[in-house]
Design an enzyme around this catalytic site. Structure first.
Site, PDB file in Angstrom:
ATOM      1  N   SER A   1       0.822  -1.215   0.000  1.00 38.05           N
ATOM      2  CA  SER A   1       0.000   0.000   0.000  1.00 38.05           C
ATOM      3  C   SER A   1       0.853   1.260   0.000  1.00 38.05           C
ATOM      4  O   SER A   1       1.684   1.455   0.895  1.00 38.05           O
ATOM      5  CB  SER A   1      -0.896   0.027   1.237  1.00 38.05           C
ATOM      6  OG  SER A   1      -1.967  -0.831   1.049  1.00 38.05           O
TER       7      SER A   1
ATOM      8  N   HIS B   1      -2.996   1.420  -4.654  1.00 32.88           N
ATOM      9  CA  HIS B   1      -2.503   0.314  -5.494  1.00 32.88           C
ATOM     10  C   HIS B   1      -2.880   0.639  -6.944  1.00 32.88           C
ATOM     11  O   HIS B   1      -4.048   0.498  -7.334  1.00 32.88           O
ATOM     12  CB  HIS B   1      -3.129  -1.022  -5.068  1.00 32.88           C
ATOM     13  CG  HIS B   1      -2.643  -1.516  -3.731  1.00 32.88           C
ATOM     14  ND1 HIS B   1      -1.748  -2.547  -3.593  1.00 32.88           N
ATOM     15  CD2 HIS B   1      -2.909  -1.089  -2.480  1.00 32.88           C
ATOM     16  CE1 HIS B   1      -1.487  -2.747  -2.314  1.00 32.88           C
ATOM     17  NE2 HIS B   1      -2.190  -1.869  -1.606  1.00 32.88           N
TER      18      HIS B   1
ATOM     19  N   HIS C   1      -5.530  -8.643  -2.662  1.00 36.34           N
ATOM     20  CA  HIS C   1      -5.727  -9.078  -1.274  1.00 36.34           C
ATOM     21  C   HIS C   1      -6.939  -9.992  -1.194  1.00 36.34           C
ATOM     22  O   HIS C   1      -7.903  -9.820  -1.943  1.00 36.34           O
ATOM     23  CB  HIS C   1      -5.984  -7.876  -0.355  1.00 36.34           C
ATOM     24  CG  HIS C   1      -4.928  -6.809  -0.405  1.00 36.34           C
ATOM     25  ND1 HIS C   1      -4.918  -5.815  -1.351  1.00 36.34           N
ATOM     26  CD2 HIS C   1      -3.844  -6.582   0.391  1.00 36.34           C
ATOM     27  CE1 HIS C   1      -3.883  -5.021  -1.144  1.00 36.34           C
ATOM     28  NE2 HIS C   1      -3.208  -5.463  -0.097  1.00 36.34           N
TER      29      HIS C   1
ATOM     30  N   TYR D   1      -9.095  -9.862   1.113  1.00 35.80           N
ATOM     31  CA  TYR D   1     -10.275  -9.113   1.567  1.00 35.80           C
ATOM     32  C   TYR D   1     -11.002  -8.393   0.427  1.00 35.80           C
ATOM     33  O   TYR D   1     -12.125  -7.939   0.594  1.00 35.80           O
ATOM     34  CB  TYR D   1      -9.915  -8.123   2.687  1.00 35.80           C
ATOM     35  CG  TYR D   1      -8.998  -6.992   2.275  1.00 35.80           C
ATOM     36  CD1 TYR D   1      -9.448  -5.930   1.499  1.00 35.80           C
ATOM     37  CD2 TYR D   1      -7.669  -6.982   2.673  1.00 35.80           C
ATOM     38  CE1 TYR D   1      -8.605  -4.898   1.115  1.00 35.80           C
ATOM     39  CE2 TYR D   1      -6.818  -5.956   2.307  1.00 35.80           C
ATOM     40  CZ  TYR D   1      -7.294  -4.919   1.522  1.00 35.80           C
ATOM     41  OH  TYR D   1      -6.455  -3.909   1.140  1.00 35.80           O
TER      42      TYR D   1
ATOM     43  N   ALA E   1       2.625  -2.614   3.854  1.00 40.29           N
ATOM     44  CA  ALA E   1       2.398  -1.660   4.942  1.00 40.29           C
ATOM     45  C   ALA E   1       1.855  -2.488   6.105  1.00 40.29           C
ATOM     46  O   ALA E   1       1.000  -3.346   5.901  1.00 40.29           O
ATOM     47  CB  ALA E   1       1.377  -0.623   4.504  1.00 40.29           C
TER      48      ALA E   1
ATOM     49  N   MET F   1      -2.208  -7.433   5.990  1.00 33.70           N
ATOM     50  CA  MET F   1      -3.290  -8.200   5.352  1.00 33.70           C
ATOM     51  C   MET F   1      -2.842  -8.821   4.038  1.00 33.70           C
ATOM     52  O   MET F   1      -3.648  -8.993   3.118  1.00 33.70           O
ATOM     53  CB  MET F   1      -4.490  -7.269   5.099  1.00 33.70           C
ATOM     54  CG  MET F   1      -4.954  -6.511   6.322  1.00 33.70           C
ATOM     55  SD  MET F   1      -6.291  -5.379   5.926  1.00 33.70           S
ATOM     56  CE  MET F   1      -6.305  -4.341   7.394  1.00 33.70           C
ATOM     57  N   SER F   2      -1.557  -9.143   3.940  1.00 30.25           N
ATOM     58  CA  SER F   2      -1.076  -9.614   2.628  1.00 30.25           C
ATOM     59  C   SER F   2       0.172 -10.463   2.775  1.00 30.25           C
ATOM     60  O   SER F   2       0.484 -10.968   3.845  1.00 30.25           O
ATOM     61  CB  SER F   2      -0.774  -8.404   1.734  1.00 30.25           C
ATOM     62  OG  SER F   2       0.330  -7.694   2.245  1.00 30.25           O
TER      63      SER F   2
ATOM     64  N   ASN G   1       1.807   2.354  11.355  1.00 31.89           N
ATOM     65  CA  ASN G   1       0.993   2.738  12.534  1.00 31.89           C
ATOM     66  C   ASN G   1       1.323   1.810  13.685  1.00 31.89           C
ATOM     67  O   ASN G   1       1.844   0.711  13.460  1.00 31.89           O
ATOM     68  CB  ASN G   1      -0.506   2.647  12.201  1.00 31.89           C
ATOM     69  CG  ASN G   1      -0.895   1.273  11.719  1.00 31.89           C
ATOM     70  OD1 ASN G   1      -0.600   0.896  10.563  1.00 31.89           O
ATOM     71  ND2 ASN G   1      -1.537   0.507  12.567  1.00 31.89           N
TER      72      ASN G   1
ATOM     73  N   HIS H   1      -6.685   3.927   6.999  1.00 33.31           N
ATOM     74  CA  HIS H   1      -5.899   3.695   5.773  1.00 33.31           C
ATOM     75  C   HIS H   1      -5.194   4.976   5.306  1.00 33.31           C
ATOM     76  O   HIS H   1      -4.108   4.904   4.721  1.00 33.31           O
ATOM     77  CB  HIS H   1      -6.822   3.131   4.688  1.00 33.31           C
ATOM     78  CG  HIS H   1      -6.093   2.660   3.457  1.00 33.31           C
ATOM     79  ND1 HIS H   1      -5.082   1.716   3.480  1.00 33.31           N
ATOM     80  CD2 HIS H   1      -6.220   3.011   2.145  1.00 33.31           C
ATOM     81  CE1 HIS H   1      -4.636   1.504   2.248  1.00 33.31           C
ATOM     82  NE2 HIS H   1      -5.305   2.280   1.418  1.00 33.31           N
TER      83      HIS H   1
HETATM   84  O1  LIG Z   1      -0.911  -4.319   0.434  1.00 30.27           O
HETATM   85  P1  LIG Z   1      -0.501  -4.050   1.837  1.00 30.27           P
HETATM   86  O2  LIG Z   1      -0.392  -5.278   2.656  1.00 30.27           O
HETATM   87  O3  LIG Z   1       0.730  -3.188   1.921  1.00 30.27           O
HETATM   88  O4  LIG Z   1      -1.672  -3.156   2.466  1.00 30.27           O
HETATM   89  C1  LIG Z   1      -1.899  -2.946   3.856  1.00 30.27           C
HETATM   90  C2  LIG Z   1      -2.967  -3.911   4.315  1.00 30.27           C
HETATM   91  C3  LIG Z   1      -4.219  -3.247   3.755  1.00 30.27           C
HETATM   92  O5  LIG Z   1      -4.362  -3.546   2.403  1.00 30.27           O
HETATM   93  C4  LIG Z   1      -3.932  -1.803   3.914  1.00 30.27           C
HETATM   94  C5  LIG Z   1      -4.494  -1.243   5.180  1.00 30.27           C
HETATM   95  O6  LIG Z   1      -4.206   0.120   5.273  1.00 30.27           O
HETATM   96  O7  LIG Z   1      -2.486  -1.693   3.980  1.00 30.27           O
HETATM   97  N1  LIG Z   2      -4.091  -5.824   9.914  1.00 29.14           N
HETATM   98  C1  LIG Z   2      -3.448  -4.669   9.781  1.00 29.14           C
HETATM   99  N2  LIG Z   2      -2.996  -4.295   8.574  1.00 29.14           N
HETATM  100  C2  LIG Z   2      -2.363  -3.119   8.479  1.00 29.14           C
HETATM  101  N3  LIG Z   2      -1.810  -2.526   7.418  1.00 29.14           N
HETATM  102  C3  LIG Z   2      -1.271  -1.346   7.827  1.00 29.14           C
HETATM  103  N4  LIG Z   2      -1.474  -1.189   9.139  1.00 29.14           N
HETATM  104  C4  LIG Z   2      -2.149  -2.277   9.570  1.00 29.14           C
HETATM  105  C5  LIG Z   2      -2.633  -2.691  10.846  1.00 29.14           C
HETATM  106  O1  LIG Z   2      -2.512  -2.024  11.859  1.00 29.14           O
HETATM  107  N5  LIG Z   2      -3.278  -3.898  10.889  1.00 29.14           N
END
Ligand SMILES: O=P(O)(O)O[C@@H]1C[C@H](O)[C@@H](CO)O1
Ligand SMILES: Nc1nc2[nH]cnc2c(=O)[nH]1
Length: 291
Positions: free
Chosen positions: A35, A66, A88, A90, A118, A221-222, A245, A259
């Site tokens: 992200s 993205h 993802h 989700y 991220a 989440m990835s 964060n 986000h």
């Molecule tokens: O694609 P990533 O894993 O970098 O993205 C993170 C997980 C969620 O898609 C998003 C949440 O802000 O960032």
């Molecule tokens: N699950 C999860 N994914 C993230 N992606 C960026 N920050 C976070 C977080 O705090 N939790």
């Protein structure tokens, strides 16, 4: 549970053949950008770029931050392909779709996969803007039976029961540390365990406390599905999490995660990450690596 989209070897091959017919580049390294981190592709010279929507068989990106482009190009003689935006679970994609590009990369001749994401800090000592070199991961969906390798095994890609110990290449981790040192940014660099959860919600306080007890350093989440599939087909893997964060682990007075903040921190560190990843790719040969 079986992957809901049946994808055959021919489907991967068809996409790879289409790409090979559209570009002269023959990449050895692939980069999947997390992200807000897609600007890594801007470092590539002599670019050929394709919108995901124009590539036969490719899924579509739906997440803000993205871009949804596949960029081929050169970095001091190293040919790379870079995903500006990943898929993802989700978003509603099956894990076979999430990992579709990785097998296509294998068929293009890619030997090394670099993943970025991220992530939220679970470790107390981590700060926003830190970069975590991924030493290992916990694949929560995988532990619960959501795994891209479930279903008939394609022996042309790899074995039925692939090991997952030592997936993240140690030489590349060391190289990354050395480069951070020479860039003078060691104070921002961590090394730890990334945990993938399904998303799209951020963690409840109780979930955050659980992850902390399990020894997780950063949560996102990835990444785990792509890494599994890359390792299954014999690629070398290196991963970085940008800590965007601090995950809320207390019921008292913390700001909830969002986000927009994730994207803002990604933007703040984009130049450093660009330099770090290009440094790794450029110096791979010096370390007698494969790519
Ligand atoms: O694609 P990533 O894993 O970098 O993205 C993170 C997980 C969620 O898609 C998003 C949440 O802000 O960032
Ligand atoms: N699950 C999860 N994914 C993230 N992606 C960026 N920050 C976070 C977080 O705090 N939790």
């Amino acid at each position: 549970m079986h992957c809901k989209d049946q994808i055959s070897h021919k489907d991967y091959q068809r996409t790879a053949d289409w790409l090979l017919s559209q570009t002269q580049h023959r990449p050895k390294v692939a980069i999947i950008c997390g992200s807000g981190l897609g600007m890594l592709a801007d470092t590539l010279q002599c670019q050929d770029s394709f919108k995901y929507s124009d590539i036969p068989g490719f899924p579509q990106s739906t997440v803000q931050g993205h871009a949804g482009k596949l960029v081929f190009g050169e970095l001091e003689g190293k040919i790379c392909v870079c995903m500006q935006g990943r898929f993802h679970m989700y978003e509603g994609h099956s894990l076979c779709k999430v990992t579709f590009p990785v097998r296509v990369f294998k068929l293009l001749g890619v030997e090394t996969l670099i993943v970025t994401n991220a992530a939220g800090a679970i470790a107390e000592s981590y700060h926003c803007g830190d970069v975590m070199i991924i030493r290992d991961h916990i694949n929560f969906p995988g532990l619960a039976g959501l795994n891209p390798l479930i279903g008939p095994n394609d022996d042309k890609f790899g074995p039925r029961f692939p090991p997952m110990s030592g997936v993240y290449d140690k030489d590349l981790q060391k190289l990354a540390f050395d480069i951070c040192k020479s860039m003078g940014v060691s104070q921002f660099v961590q090394e730890g365990v990334y945990c993938m959860v399904g998303g799209p919600n951020f963690e409840s306080v109780a979930e955050a406390k659980l992850l902390y007890k399990l020894g997780v350093d950063a949560v996102g989440m990835s990444t785990a599905p792509e890494v599994l599939v890359a390792s299954h087909c014999g690629m070398r893997v290196f991963g970085l999490s940008l800590i965007t964060n601090k995950v809320v682990k207390s019921y008292e007075g913390s700001e909830p995660t969002n986000h927009e903040d994730v994207l803002a921190v990604s933007k703040m560190r984009s130049e450093m990450l660009q330099k770090l990843i290009s440094g790794i790719i450029i110096r791979m040969d010096i370390n007698n690596n494969k790519a």
